[in-house]
Scaffold this active site. Structure first.
Site, PDB file in Angstrom:
ATOM      1  N   ARG A 122       0.905  -1.214   0.620  1.00  0.00           N
ATOM      2  CA  ARG A 122      -0.338  -0.513  -0.060  1.00  0.00           C
ATOM      3  C   ARG A 122       0.778   0.844  -0.354  1.00  0.00           C
ATOM      4  O   ARG A 122       1.012   1.963  -0.740  1.00  0.00           O
ATOM      5  CB  ARG A 122      -0.913   0.329   1.440  1.00  0.00           C
ATOM      6  CG  ARG A 122      -1.464   1.436   1.139  1.00  0.00           C
ATOM      7  CD  ARG A 122      -3.310   0.968   2.325  1.00  0.00           C
ATOM      8  NE  ARG A 122      -2.273   1.307   3.539  1.00  0.00           N
ATOM      9  CZ  ARG A 122      -2.413   0.705   5.049  1.00  0.00           C
ATOM     10  NH1 ARG A 122      -3.731   0.278   4.576  1.00  0.00           N
ATOM     11  NH2 ARG A 122      -2.309   0.544   5.981  1.00  0.00           N
ATOM     12  N   TYR A 123       1.821   1.383   0.742  1.00  0.00           N
ATOM     13  CA  TYR A 123       2.524   2.247   0.635  1.00  0.00           C
ATOM     14  C   TYR A 123       3.616   1.756   0.118  1.00  0.00           C
ATOM     15  O   TYR A 123       4.388   1.053  -0.313  1.00  0.00           O
ATOM     16  CB  TYR A 123       3.380   2.519   1.792  1.00  0.00           C
ATOM     17  CG  TYR A 123       2.758   2.837   3.202  1.00  0.00           C
ATOM     18  CD1 TYR A 123       2.002   4.149   3.471  1.00  0.00           C
ATOM     19  CD2 TYR A 123       1.911   1.394   4.230  1.00  0.00           C
ATOM     20  CE1 TYR A 123       1.119   3.893   4.461  1.00  0.00           C
ATOM     21  CE2 TYR A 123       1.116   1.997   5.004  1.00  0.00           C
ATOM     22  CZ  TYR A 123       0.151   3.474   5.422  1.00  0.00           C
ATOM     23  OH  TYR A 123      -0.204   3.285   6.570  1.00  0.00           O
TER      24      TYR A 123
ATOM     25  N   ARG B 210       7.467   0.314   1.499  1.00  0.00           N
ATOM     26  CA  ARG B 210       6.959  -0.956   2.496  1.00  0.00           C
ATOM     27  C   ARG B 210       6.346  -1.877   1.492  1.00  0.00           C
ATOM     28  O   ARG B 210       5.523  -1.489   1.530  1.00  0.00           O
ATOM     29  CB  ARG B 210       7.356  -0.419   3.802  1.00  0.00           C
ATOM     30  CG  ARG B 210       6.264   0.270   4.442  1.00  0.00           C
ATOM     31  CD  ARG B 210       6.896   0.991   5.869  1.00  0.00           C
ATOM     32  NE  ARG B 210       5.939   2.190   5.592  1.00  0.00           N
ATOM     33  CZ  ARG B 210       5.070   3.131   5.178  1.00  0.00           C
ATOM     34  NH1 ARG B 210       6.179   3.710   3.960  1.00  0.00           N
ATOM     35  NH2 ARG B 210       4.251   3.890   6.058  1.00  0.00           N
TER      36      ARG B 210
ATOM     37  N   CYS C 257      -2.998 -17.623  15.523  1.00  0.00           N
ATOM     38  CA  CYS C 257      -2.811 -16.572  15.970  1.00  0.00           C
ATOM     39  C   CYS C 257      -3.335 -17.213  17.104  1.00  0.00           C
ATOM     40  O   CYS C 257      -3.985 -18.045  17.874  1.00  0.00           O
ATOM     41  CB  CYS C 257      -4.065 -15.186  16.964  1.00  0.00           C
ATOM     42  SG  CYS C 257      -3.726 -14.111  14.996  1.00  0.00           S
TER      43      CYS C 257
ATOM     44  N   CYS D 283      -8.363 -12.056  19.489  1.00  0.00           N
ATOM     45  CA  CYS D 283      -8.533 -11.013  19.676  1.00  0.00           C
ATOM     46  C   CYS D 283      -9.967 -10.514  19.788  1.00  0.00           C
ATOM     47  O   CYS D 283     -10.192 -10.274  18.029  1.00  0.00           O
ATOM     48  CB  CYS D 283      -7.393  -9.624  20.272  1.00  0.00           C
ATOM     49  SG  CYS D 283      -5.890  -9.735  20.557  1.00  0.00           S
TER      50      CYS D 283
ATOM     51  N   CYS E 104     -10.297  -7.648  16.266  1.00  0.00           N
ATOM     52  CA  CYS E 104      -8.988  -7.639  15.289  1.00  0.00           C
ATOM     53  C   CYS E 104      -9.437  -6.903  13.659  1.00  0.00           C
ATOM     54  O   CYS E 104     -10.404  -7.572  13.661  1.00  0.00           O
ATOM     55  CB  CYS E 104      -8.845  -9.159  15.372  1.00  0.00           C
ATOM     56  SG  CYS E 104      -7.442  -9.600  13.429  1.00  0.00           S
TER      57      CYS E 104
ATOM     58  N   ARG F 158      -7.908  -7.779  11.347  1.00  0.00           N
ATOM     59  CA  ARG F 158      -8.266  -9.034  10.177  1.00  0.00           C
ATOM     60  C   ARG F 158      -9.112 -10.058  10.812  1.00  0.00           C
ATOM     61  O   ARG F 158      -8.658 -11.587  10.134  1.00  0.00           O
ATOM     62  CB  ARG F 158      -6.522  -9.267  10.736  1.00  0.00           C
ATOM     63  CG  ARG F 158      -5.707  -8.210   9.629  1.00  0.00           C
ATOM     64  CD  ARG F 158      -4.469  -9.153   8.982  1.00  0.00           C
ATOM     65  NE  ARG F 158      -3.926  -8.065   8.687  1.00  0.00           N
ATOM     66  CZ  ARG F 158      -3.093  -7.767   9.184  1.00  0.00           C
ATOM     67  NH1 ARG F 158      -1.799  -8.812   9.947  1.00  0.00           N
ATOM     68  NH2 ARG F 158      -1.710  -6.735   7.994  1.00  0.00           N
TER      69      ARG F 158
ATOM     70  N   ASP G 223      -9.813   0.641  15.578  1.00  0.00           N
ATOM     71  CA  ASP G 223      -9.935   0.050  13.642  1.00  0.00           C
ATOM     72  C   ASP G 223     -11.638  -0.019  13.228  1.00  0.00           C
ATOM     73  O   ASP G 223     -12.333  -0.566  14.007  1.00  0.00           O
ATOM     74  CB  ASP G 223      -9.446  -1.056  12.573  1.00  0.00           C
ATOM     75  CG  ASP G 223      -8.118  -0.124  12.637  1.00  0.00           C
ATOM     76  OD1 ASP G 223      -7.213   0.552  12.292  1.00  0.00           O
ATOM     77  OD2 ASP G 223      -6.796  -1.187  12.582  1.00  0.00           O
TER      78      ASP G 223
ATOM     79  N   ASP H 192      -5.396   4.685  11.631  1.00  0.00           N
ATOM     80  CA  ASP H 192      -5.369   3.946  10.561  1.00  0.00           C
ATOM     81  C   ASP H 192      -6.308   4.227   9.457  1.00  0.00           C
ATOM     82  O   ASP H 192      -8.041   4.048  10.140  1.00  0.00           O
ATOM     83  CB  ASP H 192      -4.479   2.613  10.577  1.00  0.00           C
ATOM     84  CG  ASP H 192      -4.233   2.236   9.594  1.00  0.00           C
ATOM     85  OD1 ASP H 192      -3.607   2.757   8.651  1.00  0.00           O
ATOM     86  OD2 ASP H 192      -3.264   1.791   9.805  1.00  0.00           O
TER      87      ASP H 192
ATOM     88  N   LYS I 163      -1.910   6.266   9.031  1.00  0.00           N
ATOM     89  CA  LYS I 163      -1.369   6.524  10.173  1.00  0.00           C
ATOM     90  C   LYS I 163      -1.412   7.811   9.726  1.00  0.00           C
ATOM     91  O   LYS I 163      -0.773   8.294   9.677  1.00  0.00           O
ATOM     92  CB  LYS I 163      -0.764   5.543  10.628  1.00  0.00           C
ATOM     93  CG  LYS I 163      -0.794   4.111  10.397  1.00  0.00           C
ATOM     94  CD  LYS I 163      -0.050   3.632  11.398  1.00  0.00           C
ATOM     95  CE  LYS I 163      -0.032   1.791  11.493  1.00  0.00           C
ATOM     96  NZ  LYS I 163       0.281   1.519   9.996  1.00  0.00           N
TER      97      LYS I 163
END
Length: 354
Positions: free
Chosen positions: A98-99, A102, A111, A115, A118, A120, A280, A317, A324
């Protein structure tokens, strides 16, 4: 002892409400939420992380991060499945570019703990989302042929789910790409599965300096002796540069006292507080959202009164892939009754519902 074996911890994760019988007394709301949410998002918790929960307190900050609540079933108008638009910017499976400089590499769907907030949750726990060995090679070819990429971020799920030899291979391949300046690893295993930080994995990390690791502690209760030992091992034996990102979570850490304690404990363990994220706008997260005005108030109370190196950057974000943005008045273009308009570094406007 089996308890200290990270593979035993993973193999013995508790995966459904019935597994908690005799270990944690669920309140009625939690029982109902378990049943109603199981088609939306998986539940899993390691025996280790479960041991940090106060079994008699429904508002325990560890409990609220992992046990389903009814708010998770509510879809707010601003909530989406993929708030950071990771799938939109995916040239090959597992790679989000996306950037310009990176790329994020999604390496595992697993995981130790899932969480409830989350970002994702659309894909973690789904084995079809994990890249195969052939797809690893396609990703490596992509990195090799894009010289603008200076940083690769290993993420997931949790990338430390991979075996030592797999991590060694991937790190060696990335290390041999000359235009990659450094590697970053995002892992919550120092929090939820500190047994994963073994001598052997630290030996691997030490070979590929510089590696930056960003972990994810949200509350001081997570900084146990086991976690502190793991963090110091990563710093001293793994030769990693350690940072932490927290999410500002309602009823968990939305207090200057809690965040001050957390950040000083992190520094004591050799970890720099890096980001404090506004939650998010992912489906089911509304029960965790802290108003931005409260987040800014907390940051004002910390900054200037506490050590500068203990202060993370409070960021949002932006939903839709805007990146961000620091949350302070200079970036808020318009304050509305129900939200904000904010401008990212490219000058694009995004609306945030708070």
């Amino acid at each position: 002892m089996a308890w200290n074996d990270w593979k035993w911890q993973l193999q013995n994760r508790l995966l459904k409400a019935e597994d908690l019988i005799g270990k944690l007394e669920l309140i009625e709301e939690e029982k109902e939420a378990f049943e109603e949410s199981k088609e939306i998002f998986s539940f899993a918790v390691t025996p280790y992380y479960l041991s940090l929960i106060d079994p008699s307190d429904p508002n325990c900050p560890i409990r609220k991060q992992v046990i389903p609540r009814k708010e998770e079933l509510i879809r707010m108008p601003n909530e989406v499945e993929d708030p950071l638009a990771e799938q939109v910017f995916m040239p090959v499976k597992g790679v989000t570019h996306r950037y310009p400089d990176r790329a994020l590499w999604y390496l595992s769907h697993i995981c130790a703990v899932y969480c409830r907030f989350c970002t994702r949750k659309r894909k973690v726990s789904n084995p079809e989302e994990t890249p195969s060995k052939d797809e690893w090679e396609a990703a490596l070819d992509y990195f090799r042929t894009h010289p603008e990429i200076k940083e690769v971020i290993l993420s997931g799920g949790d990338p430390l789910t991979l075996a030592d030899h797999q991590l060694d291979y991937l790190l060696s391949q990335l290390n041999n790409i000359k235009h990659i300046n450094h590697i970053r690893i995002h892992s919550r295993y120092p929090v939820t599965l500190p047994m994963r930080i073994t001598d052997s994995i630290c030996e691997i990390f030490r070979k590929y300096f510089p590696i930056y690791m960003v972990t994810h502690f949200n509350h001081p209760k997570e900084l146990t002796e086991d976690a502190s030992v793991a963090l110091k091992k990563l710093c001293q034996s793994g030769n990693l540069i350690m940072m932490n990102q927290s999410v500002l979570l309602k009823g968990i850490n939305d207090s200057e006292d809690v965040l001050e304690s957390l950040n000083y404990l992190l520094l004591k363990a050799g970890v720099k507080p890096y980001y404090l994220h506004q939650c998010d706008e992912v489906f089911g997260s509304s029960g965790f959202v802290v108003p931005i005005t409260r987040g800014i108030e907390i940051m004002y109370k910390l900054r200037g009164r506490r050590s500068g190196i203990s202060i993370p950057t409070y960021v949002k974000d932006l939903t839709g892939g805007g990146g961000k943005i620091p949350l302070n008045p200079s970036y808020i273009i318009e304050n509305r009754e129900k939200g904000y308009l904010m401008k990212n570094y490219n000058g694009d406007l995004y609306e945030i519902i708070h």
